[in-house]
Design an enzyme around this catalytic site. Structure first.
Site, PDB file in Angstrom:
ATOM      1  N   GLY A  51       0.825  -1.210   0.000  1.00  0.00           N
ATOM      2  CA  GLY A  51       0.000   0.000   0.000  1.00  0.00           C
ATOM      3  C   GLY A  51       0.852   1.250   0.000  1.00  0.00           C
ATOM      4  N   PHE A  52       1.811   1.307   0.928  1.00  0.00           N
ATOM      5  CA  PHE A  52       2.762   2.421   1.037  1.00  0.00           C
ATOM      6  C   PHE A  52       2.078   3.755   1.332  1.00  0.00           C
ATOM      7  CE2 PHE A  52       4.456  -0.657  -2.119  1.00  0.00           C
ATOM      8  CZ  PHE A  52       5.420  -1.216  -1.318  1.00  0.00           C
ATOM      9  N   THR A  80       3.928  -6.556   5.687  1.00  0.00           N
ATOM     10  CA  THR A  80       5.010  -6.194   6.598  1.00  0.00           C
ATOM     11  C   THR A  80       5.407  -7.331   7.532  1.00  0.00           C
ATOM     12  OG1 THR A  80       3.408  -5.445   8.219  1.00  0.00           O
ATOM     13  CG2 THR A  80       4.233  -3.796   6.671  1.00  0.00           C
ATOM     14  N   ARG A 117      12.574  -1.664  20.354  1.00  0.00           N
ATOM     15  CA  ARG A 117      12.633  -3.133  20.269  1.00  0.00           C
ATOM     16  C   ARG A 117      12.286  -3.596  18.864  1.00  0.00           C
ATOM     17  NH1 ARG A 117       8.872  -6.417  23.750  1.00  0.00           N
ATOM     18  NH2 ARG A 117      10.013  -8.175  22.876  1.00  0.00           N
ATOM     19  N   ILE A 118      12.955  -4.602  18.407  1.00  0.00           N
ATOM     20  CA  ILE A 118      12.677  -5.224  17.114  1.00  0.00           C
ATOM     21  C   ILE A 118      11.999  -6.563  17.419  1.00  0.00           C
ATOM     22  CG2 ILE A 118      13.753  -6.206  15.047  1.00  0.00           C
ATOM     23  CD1 ILE A 118      13.866  -3.081  15.228  1.00  0.00           C
ATOM     24  N   LYS A 133       9.151   1.183  18.202  1.00  0.00           N
ATOM     25  CA  LYS A 133       8.993   2.534  17.655  1.00  0.00           C
ATOM     26  C   LYS A 133       8.284   2.547  16.302  1.00  0.00           C
ATOM     27  CE  LYS A 133      12.765   5.187  19.809  1.00  0.00           C
ATOM     28  NZ  LYS A 133      14.121   5.754  19.597  1.00  0.00           N
ATOM     29  N   GLU A 175       8.729   3.000   7.652  1.00  0.00           N
ATOM     30  CA  GLU A 175       9.022   4.136   6.788  1.00  0.00           C
ATOM     31  C   GLU A 175      10.447   4.656   6.860  1.00  0.00           C
ATOM     32  OE1 GLU A 175       5.076   6.537   6.258  1.00  0.00           O
ATOM     33  OE2 GLU A 175       4.980   5.456   8.149  1.00  0.00           O
TER      34      GLU A 175
HETATM   35 MO1  MOS Z   1       2.262   5.340   5.279  1.00  0.00          MO
HETATM   36  S1  MOS Z   1       2.477   6.809   3.822  1.00  0.00           S
HETATM   37  O1  MOS Z   1       1.890   6.317   6.610  1.00  0.00           O
HETATM   38  O2  MOS Z   1       0.972   4.369   4.883  1.00  0.00           O
END
Ligand code: MOS
Length: 686
Positions: free
Chosen positions: A233-234, A462, A575-576, A648, A652
């Site tokens: 989606g981005f 993701t 944390r990852i 966190k 992005e």
């Molecule tokens: Mo992202 S541009 O906050 O889906």
């Protein structure tokens, strides 16, 4: 929270479904036989109005069921979004705007009829070209999502003038178009009782439900939105898009389930894109490299039908410790498709310009660009005066320098060669703010030592579903195999979108809380909400993720061919949760940043009135062959001021800074400073 700062690299829960093609996406639902297919008709004029639509011309085909346009489409409720008020008005505000919808028994018939549909237009003059002094420039009330448009502290102009070392340059970026693999698509089904179900490719079902309820004047409880699998989606699927409204409209009119997919070409005008920007940056420093003044002025575009104000210079405000700072945003209102969200809106174009300027200042000072950033590391947030919850930019810079084999000292452009290839390396810093949204999650004991955890989260590729299962298992103190995650359905407890890098952070907070309460209370089912926790966390600290990117480029002296054999990204993002899916997020972001630097370019054509390149053959997205070795690392970062699961957000930050690192590396290789993206071969041959 004593849990490990990096969680195990579990494979995605749905990986087998995805590679075997059994994971069903939005277009892959409906009732075979009864399903109808809708096709969008778009405007070939950039401004004007629809005068007439000759529906009969295509309705002669028995397979064509209906043609909808502004004169015959049912009236929609007002939800305050002109982009979603589809087929309600004859006005055409941009090329590629949807003006009609054809519904047919087969997708082929729908496509053919859409192409053959006679539409008459009145055509008016249009203006689609962004210029730094455009007559329509204005100051928006806010920039996205709700930041002050301008900021000023100290005396930036005087401080700049007094600075012994100065840079003053203008950088430009072009329009960038989101191209998730799965296009925007919907299957809409109305039940006999008047309730509506949509399978919609969306970053979050909640806003889709609310919007459809408003448009069709339904109780939100009568709208169900399903999105268990979303192919990217981005940001372009972060808000409801016309496809979901049109599919629901067509299904209502025809009394059949309706499927609608936006075509790749239509995506270039219908689902948003990143605005082009023109950014003037002035940096003033002492001879030792300490910044006195930062001035970042942005000109960008919006559409006439709806304002979108990209927050390009906002994060510049908090980045470095200069006492005198000014940022501003001005918009030109053009007859263009509506710009919208694209991965790291604001930070991505802003940091390209800002981190390029920092590199230019380092060159002016004769300083190592890594050291220049470290010299200007602030103790507190220069904008708000608040402490940082954690800020490990310096650690990222040092670790990235080590991992990438950075040669300390000032850059010496054009010095490194291998045969006909010039070699250079560049660095840039990355930042992305840490946000969160309230969410609810339900944890239930299934009675056999297994648990089911439910939340209306969206996994847009993701790995969120998997990360949430890991957080649930951790809070329940059971192995992850004992937990089943349910997501992607508005019937599940309410949660926000996969956007602003806050998905897993926000959902994980609610999931952890529900699971912890279930375990502590020994109950069979618990639903927890995080609204109060988020309120309690307050705004005492500035929270954000940081990173440093190091890029090596090779430029051919004869052809200008530009290669990026190596990129190194080191991030500090709390944390990852899952080492594998997290790496993939950083890698994807950096790849998209490389693509921005060298490939992606929406080319506006003034007479045509739109972006000319509108497919993946002419709009080049970086392919595997364009990406060399990418080394991803992160700082083990514990931060007690984050709340929730201590994460966190990582979706992005990977794209932020990459393009600057590439351009800075190109300068180091060639001595040519390219200030307009993307970088073309002819630029480096200058
Ligand atoms: Mo992202 S541009 O906050 O889906």
């Amino acid at each position: 929270m004593s849990a490990a700062l990096t969680g195990p690299p579990l494979a995605r829960d749905e990986s087998v479904e995805k590679v075997t093609g059994t994971a069903r996406y939005a277009y892959e639902h409906g009732e075979p036989g009864g399903t109808a297919y809708a096709w969008i008709v778009t405007s070939p004029v950039a401004r004007g109005r629809v005068l007439a639509v000759d529906a009969d011309h295509v309705l002669r085909d028995d397979d064509v069921i209906a043609v909808l346009w502004h004169e015959n489409a049912p009236r929609l409720g007002d939800v305050g979004d002109p982009v979603l008020a589809v087929l309600q008005s004859p006005e055409v505000a941009y090329h590629g705007q949807l003006v009609a919808l054809v519904v047919a028994k087969t997708p082929e018939a729908a496509r053919e009829a859409a192409a053959a549909l006679p539409v008459q237009y009145e055509e008016l003059d249009h203006d689609v070209v962004l210029t730094p002094d455009h007559a329509s420039l204005y100051k928006p009330e806010k920039v996205n999502p709700a930041f002050a448009t301008d900021s000023e502290q100290g005396e930036p102009d005087q401080a700049f003038d007094r600075s012994p070392v100065r840079v003053d340059h203008t950088y430009t970026t072009v329009a960038l178009h989101n191209n998730p693999l799965e296009p925007h698509a919907t299957t809409a089904i109305w039940a006999d009782d008047g309730s509506l179900t949509v399978h919609d490719s969306s970053q979050g079902g909640q806003p889709v439900r609310k919007t459809l309820a408003g448009l069709f004047e339904l109780d939100p409880g009568r709208v169900r939105v399903l999105n268990p699998h979303v192919g990217g989606g981005f940001g372009s699927k972060g808000t409801p898009r016309p496809n979901v409204v049109l599919a629901a409209l067509a299904a209502k009119v025809t009394g059949r389930p309706v499927k609608l997919a936006v075509t790749r070409q239509q995506m270039f005008s219908l689902v948003g894109y990143r605005t082009p920007t023109i950014q003037r940056i002035r940096l003033g420093a002492d001879r030792d490299g300490r910044l006195n003044a930062i001035i970042h002025e942005v000109v960008e575009q919006t559409a006439t039908v709806k304002e979108f104000a990209e927050q390009t210079a906002v994060s510049t405000r908090s980045m470095y410790a200069a006492p005198n700072r000014r940022t501003s945003h001005r918009l030109a209102r053009l007859d263009v498709p509506v710009p919208s969200w694209m991965r790291a809106p604001g930070e991505c174009p802003g940091f390209y310009a800002f981190e390029s300027a920092v590199d230019e200042l380092a060159a002016e000072l004769g300083l190592d660009p890594v050291e220049l950033r470290i010299i200007n590391e602030p103790e507190i947030d220069p904008e708000t005066g608040n402490p940082f919850s954690s800020r490990n930019l310096v650690a990222c810079l040092r670790e990235g320098a080590r991992r990438s084999g950075w040669r300390p000292g000032p850059r010496t452009p054009g010095e490194r060669r291998e045969g006909r290839w010039l070699i250079g390396s560049g660095v840039a810093a990355s930042f992305y703010p840490t946000y969160e949204m309230p969410a609810s999650a339900r944890a239930s004991a299934d009675g056999n030592g297994c648990y089911t955890v439910a939340i209306n989260a969206a996994d847009i590729g993701t790995g969120a579903r998997t990360a949430l299962r890991q957080l649930a298992a951790e809070a329940l103190d059971v192995p992850a195999e004992r937990v089943k995650m349910l997501i992607g359905d508005t019937d599940l407890p309410e949660a926000g979108i996969a956007g602003g890098s806050m998905g897993t952070r926000s959902w994980g907070w609610a999931v952890s809380k529900a699971c912890r309460q279930l375990r502590e209370q020994g109950a069979s089912s618990v639903t927890a909400n995080t609204a109060e926790d988020i309120k309690a966390l307050g705004k005492k600290h500035t929270r954000g993720a940081y990173g440093a990117q190091f890029v090596e480029v090779r430029v051919n002296r004869d052809t200008g061919e530009l290669r990026v054999p190596r990129m190194t990204g080191v991030f500090a993002a709390g944390r990852i949760v899952n080492a594998r899916t997290a790496r993939s997020q950083f890698l994807g972001g950096m790849t998209m940043g490389l693509s921005m630097a060298l490939h992606e370019e929406g080319v506006i054509e003034p007479a045509f009135g739109d972006y000319l390149n509108r497919d993946l053959a002419s709009y080049h997205v970086a392919s595997c062959a364009d990406v060399g070795a990418v080394d991803i690392g992160w700082i083990e970062e514990g931060d007690e001021h984050l709340g929730g699961a201590g994460t966190k957000g990582i979706g992005e930050i990977g794209i932020v800074g990459t393009a600057a690192a590439v351009a800075n590396a190109v300068h180091d290789a060639t001595g040519v400073r390219v200030r307009d993206l993307p970088i073309h071969l002819e630029d480096v041959l200058r």
